[in-house]
Design a protein around this motif. Structure first.
Motif, PDB file in Angstrom:
ATOM      1  N   CYS A   1      41.652  43.262  39.457  1.00  0.00           N
ATOM      2  CA  CYS A   1      41.651  42.344  40.553  1.00  0.00           C
ATOM      3  C   CYS A   1      42.663  41.239  40.405  1.00  0.00           C
ATOM      4  N   GLY A   2      42.535  40.788  39.177  1.00  0.00           N
ATOM      5  CA  GLY A   2      43.612  39.553  38.932  1.00  0.00           C
ATOM      6  C   GLY A   2      44.868  39.913  39.180  1.00  0.00           C
ATOM      7  N   PRO A   3      45.568  41.024  38.703  1.00  0.00           N
ATOM      8  CA  PRO A   3      46.916  41.619  38.957  1.00  0.00           C
ATOM      9  C   PRO A   3      47.300  41.621  40.722  1.00  0.00           C
ATOM     10  N   ALA A   4      45.987  42.304  41.051  1.00  0.00           N
ATOM     11  CA  ALA A   4      46.380  42.642  42.619  1.00  0.00           C
ATOM     12  C   ALA A   4      46.397  41.267  43.414  1.00  0.00           C
ATOM     13  N   LEU A   5      45.511  40.490  43.166  1.00  0.00           N
ATOM     14  CA  LEU A   5      45.711  39.101  43.730  1.00  0.00           C
ATOM     15  C   LEU A   5      46.734  38.248  43.594  1.00  0.00           C
ATOM     16  N   ALA A   6      47.376  38.303  42.577  1.00  0.00           N
ATOM     17  CA  ALA A   6      48.423  37.680  41.887  1.00  0.00           C
ATOM     18  C   ALA A   6      49.744  38.348  42.840  1.00  0.00           C
ATOM     19  N   ALA A   7      49.758  39.782  42.812  1.00  0.00           N
ATOM     20  CA  ALA A   7      51.008  40.239  43.448  1.00  0.00           C
ATOM     21  C   ALA A   7      50.802  40.134  45.105  1.00  0.00           C
ATOM     22  N   GLY A   8      49.739  39.872  45.641  1.00  0.00           N
ATOM     23  CA  GLY A   8      49.558  39.448  47.187  1.00  0.00           C
ATOM     24  C   GLY A   8      49.841  38.155  47.163  1.00  0.00           C
ATOM     25  N   SER A   9      49.483  37.018  46.352  1.00  0.00           N
ATOM     26  CA  SER A   9      49.391  35.833  46.822  1.00  0.00           C
ATOM     27  C   SER A   9      50.696  34.961  46.205  1.00  0.00           C
ATOM     28  N   GLY A  10      51.258  35.734  45.055  1.00  0.00           N
ATOM     29  CA  GLY A  10      52.201  34.776  44.318  1.00  0.00           C
ATOM     30  C   GLY A  10      52.002  33.715  43.289  1.00  0.00           C
ATOM     31  N   LEU A  11      50.254  33.731  43.309  1.00  0.00           N
ATOM     32  CA  LEU A  11      49.735  32.664  42.582  1.00  0.00           C
ATOM     33  C   LEU A  11      49.307  33.529  40.902  1.00  0.00           C
ATOM     34  N   LYS A  12      49.232  32.640  39.922  1.00  0.00           N
ATOM     35  CA  LYS A  12      48.735  33.128  38.588  1.00  0.00           C
ATOM     36  C   LYS A  12      47.305  33.254  38.380  1.00  0.00           C
ATOM     37  N   PRO A  13      46.721  34.361  37.980  1.00  0.00           N
ATOM     38  CA  PRO A  13      45.312  34.307  37.613  1.00  0.00           C
ATOM     39  C   PRO A  13      45.110  33.541  36.598  1.00  0.00           C
ATOM     40  N   ARG A  14      43.846  32.675  36.623  1.00  0.00           N
ATOM     41  CA  ARG A  14      43.566  31.741  35.465  1.00  0.00           C
ATOM     42  C   ARG A  14      44.037  30.513  35.724  1.00  0.00           C
ATOM     43  N   ASP A  15      45.461  30.371  35.865  1.00  0.00           N
ATOM     44  CA  ASP A  15      45.860  29.034  36.114  1.00  0.00           C
ATOM     45  C   ASP A  15      45.674  28.554  37.706  1.00  0.00           C
ATOM     46  N   GLN A  16      46.181  29.272  38.603  1.00  0.00           N
ATOM     47  CA  GLN A  16      46.309  28.989  39.870  1.00  0.00           C
ATOM     48  C   GLN A  16      45.118  29.759  40.639  1.00  0.00           C
ATOM     49  N   ILE A  17      44.542  30.864  40.161  1.00  0.00           N
ATOM     50  CA  ILE A  17      43.364  31.531  40.927  1.00  0.00           C
ATOM     51  C   ILE A  17      42.495  31.713  39.854  1.00  0.00           C
ATOM     52  N   LYS A  18      41.066  31.428  40.187  1.00  0.00           N
ATOM     53  CA  LYS A  18      40.030  31.299  39.260  1.00  0.00           C
ATOM     54  C   LYS A  18      39.091  32.629  39.522  1.00  0.00           C
ATOM     55  N   LEU A  19      39.201  33.309  38.820  1.00  0.00           N
ATOM     56  CA  LEU A  19      38.111  34.491  38.533  1.00  0.00           C
ATOM     57  C   LEU A  19      36.847  34.466  38.196  1.00  0.00           C
ATOM     58  N   ALA A  20      35.767  35.146  39.029  1.00  0.00           N
ATOM     59  CA  ALA A  20      34.623  34.867  38.312  1.00  0.00           C
ATOM     60  C   ALA A  20      33.643  36.381  38.626  1.00  0.00           C
ATOM     61  N   TYR A  21      32.611  36.719  38.092  1.00  0.00           N
ATOM     62  CA  TYR A  21      31.772  37.777  38.349  1.00  0.00           C
ATOM     63  C   TYR A  21      30.249  37.485  38.513  1.00  0.00           C
ATOM     64  N   SER A  22      29.652  37.899  39.388  1.00  0.00           N
ATOM     65  CA  SER A  22      28.310  37.819  39.493  1.00  0.00           C
ATOM     66  C   SER A  22      27.566  39.078  39.972  1.00  0.00           C
ATOM     67  N   PRO A  23      27.373  39.868  39.352  1.00  0.00           N
ATOM     68  CA  PRO A  23      26.872  41.481  39.757  1.00  0.00           C
ATOM     69  C   PRO A  23      25.530  41.304  40.730  1.00  0.00           C
ATOM     70  N   GLU A  24      25.622  42.031  41.961  1.00  0.00           N
ATOM     71  CA  GLU A  24      24.596  42.182  42.714  1.00  0.00           C
ATOM     72  C   GLU A  24      23.188  42.718  41.948  1.00  0.00           C
ATOM     73  N   ARG A  25      22.213  42.409  42.400  1.00  0.00           N
ATOM     74  CA  ARG A  25      20.856  43.151  41.976  1.00  0.00           C
ATOM     75  C   ARG A  25      19.826  43.476  43.165  1.00  0.00           C
ATOM     76  N   VAL A  26      20.523  43.840  44.187  1.00  0.00           N
ATOM     77  CA  VAL A  26      19.898  44.148  45.421  1.00  0.00           C
ATOM     78  C   VAL A  26      19.060  45.610  45.437  1.00  0.00           C
ATOM     79  N   ASN A  27      18.079  45.756  45.920  1.00  0.00           N
ATOM     80  CA  ASN A  27      17.196  46.607  45.816  1.00  0.00           C
ATOM     81  C   ASN A  27      16.961  47.160  47.406  1.00  0.00           C
ATOM     82  N   PRO A  28      17.693  47.702  48.149  1.00  0.00           N
ATOM     83  CA  PRO A  28      17.138  48.173  49.633  1.00  0.00           C
ATOM     84  C   PRO A  28      15.738  48.477  49.830  1.00  0.00           C
ATOM     85  N   GLY A  29      15.213  47.973  50.870  1.00  0.00           N
ATOM     86  CA  GLY A  29      13.921  48.315  50.995  1.00  0.00           C
ATOM     87  C   GLY A  29      12.933  47.851  50.410  1.00  0.00           C
ATOM     88  N   ASP A  30      13.264  46.765  49.279  1.00  0.00           N
ATOM     89  CA  ASP A  30      12.230  45.891  48.179  1.00  0.00           C
ATOM     90  C   ASP A  30      12.071  44.453  48.711  1.00  0.00           C
TER      91      ASP A  30
END
Length: 426
Positions: free
Chosen positions: A132-161
């Motif tokens: 994701c980092g390189p893909a975002l950088a390529a499309g925006s011209g911004l640098k990951p970590r310095d100018q684009i901040k990346l994070a991850y928070s995995p879903e725990r959805v259980n459909p029907g529950d």
């Protein structure tokens, strides 16, 4: 608790089982939210007040302050982007990162310095920062970590529950640095009442998510293998499990079909990454092979039972009750009921599929099976209760049997009617 700037505008990409509940919850907590999806067929019903997946009430949709859109231009001005798109696999059982890369390409032109991108989709360790980092950088011209901040928070959805909703389950959060992690916490803390777990790194959080469903997949594979063995011994698997379950530390897993967008898919993300590193997983892939064969096993067991009762197989009619990957939801992704239909067809058996959560027309148009809205009584040579929808359970075994001819075989895959209520169960 860390706080966000009052003018923070959040975009949630992907309005399916994960993204829509999250976007609505954020809006309820006074965030300015735009829900984005590339599919007009997903967005237009929401604009009209209806969730096409049937998970969210019309009242919850119509009362929300959030905006729905399929026009990428509406993403302008957002400073937080949450990606909640599917992560399927290819026919070769390899990760398909196409939806994630498409989402990155969509938001990249709208990124400004300091923007934060949070990935919620299930991936193998390394995807957020290495893909994701390189893909975002390529499309925006911004640098990951310095100018684009990346994070991850995995879903725990259980459909029907309804019990284990997003608000009621602890949520993992991770980011590239502590300041960004504080920003992530400020977004999710008001929404997730069960609390947050701050992981030490994005890769740790990615790994934690992918092993959650891998562990469950293996546990189900184990009891499925028990079932395969016990059927040859003439033993009732559920009776054996009930007896074994009297020990305090015996885990209560049951045999069944393993489909859906998570359990039947996520293990391949981990094994793919492992093989990239030169390690060839054995236990995980063995479990996958067992679970992937259970639909064929159900069909073949049914055919044998029909022959044992002198029921002609060629040209027989079988009713399959349920097509979704689990009970009480409309999600048909990766359903293994499709394997039952296909295997029965190889014996020249006609299968009618009835699922009130999907509907006959959708079954025919999207899945190519013979969907029916209402089975006729006394019509079928055999019946397979494939999914334990509440509608079927409430019918009771006698009413289900009445759909078949005299002497028809009833295969209750999940054993919802008990041993006396069916002829076969896993």
């Amino acid at each position: 608790m860390p706080r966000l700037a009052t003018d923070t505008r959040i975009a949630v990409l992907g309005l399916g089982y994960v993204g829509l509940p999250l976007a609505l919850a954020l809006a309820r907590n006074n965030f300015e939210v735009i829900g984005f999806d590339t599919r007009p067929e997903a967005v237009i019903p929401l604009c009209n007040g209806t969730d096409p997946n049937g998970e969210i009430s019309d009242a919850a949709v119509t009362s929300s302050t959030m905006t729905f859109s399929y026009d990428a231009a509406d993403l302008a001005g957002c400073s937080v982007f949450i990606i909640a798109v599917p992560t399927p696999i290819t026919d070769a059982k390899a990760p398909d990162l196409g939806p994630i890369l498409s989402a990155c390409a969509t938001i990249a032109p709208h990124l400004t310095e300091g923007a934060m991108v949070i990935l919620e989709s299930t991936v193998y360790p390394g995807v957020t920062e290495e893909v994701c980092g390189p893909a975002l950088a390529a499309g925006s011209g911004l640098k990951p970590r310095d100018q684009i901040k990346l994070a991850y928070s995995p879903e725990r959805v259980n459909p029907g529950d309804a019990e284990h909703s997003m608000e009621n389950v602890v949520k993992i959060i991770a980011a590239q640095d502590d300041e960004t992690l504080d920003r992530v916490e400020a977004i999710y803390a008001p929404v997730v009442k069960a609390g947050l777990h701050r992981a030490s790194s994005i890769a740790t959080a990615e790994a934690a998510k992918v092993i959650e469903n891998t562990q469950r997949d293996l546990n189900i594979a184990l009891v499925n293998e028990f079932s395969l063995i016990f059927s040859r011994l003439g033993l009732d698997t559920l009776e054996v499990l009930e007896a074994a379950g009297t020990k305090w530390n015996f885990l209560p897993f049951r045999p069944g079909l393993v489909g859906g967008h998570c359990i039947g898919v996520d293990p391949y993300y981990l094994t793919y990454r492992a093989e990239q590193l030169g390690y060839h997983p054995q236990v995980i892939l063995a479990g996958r092979r067992i679970n992937d064969q259970m639909g064929v096993h159900v069909a073949q067991t049914m055919v044998k039972a029909m022959l044992a009762r002198n029921i002609g197989v060629r040209g027989a009619r079988v009713l399959i009750m349920g097509y979704t990957f689990k009970e009480n939801c409309a999600d048909t992704r990766n359903t293994r009921v499709a394997d039952i239909v296909s295997e029965l067809a190889s014996y020249s058996i006609t299968a009618d599929v009835h699922d009130p959560w999907v509907g006959a027309q959708k079954l025919q148009d999207q899945h190519g099976v013979n969907g029916i809205d209402a089975p006729d009584r006394g019509t079928y040579d055999a019946i397979i209760l494939a999914v334990g929808h509440s509608e079927f359970v409430e019918m009771g075994s006698d009413a289900v049997r009445d759909l078949g001819k005299q002497g028809a075989v009833l295969f209750d895959i999940k054993g919802v009617f008990g041993k006396s209520g069916s002829d076969l169960r896993l």
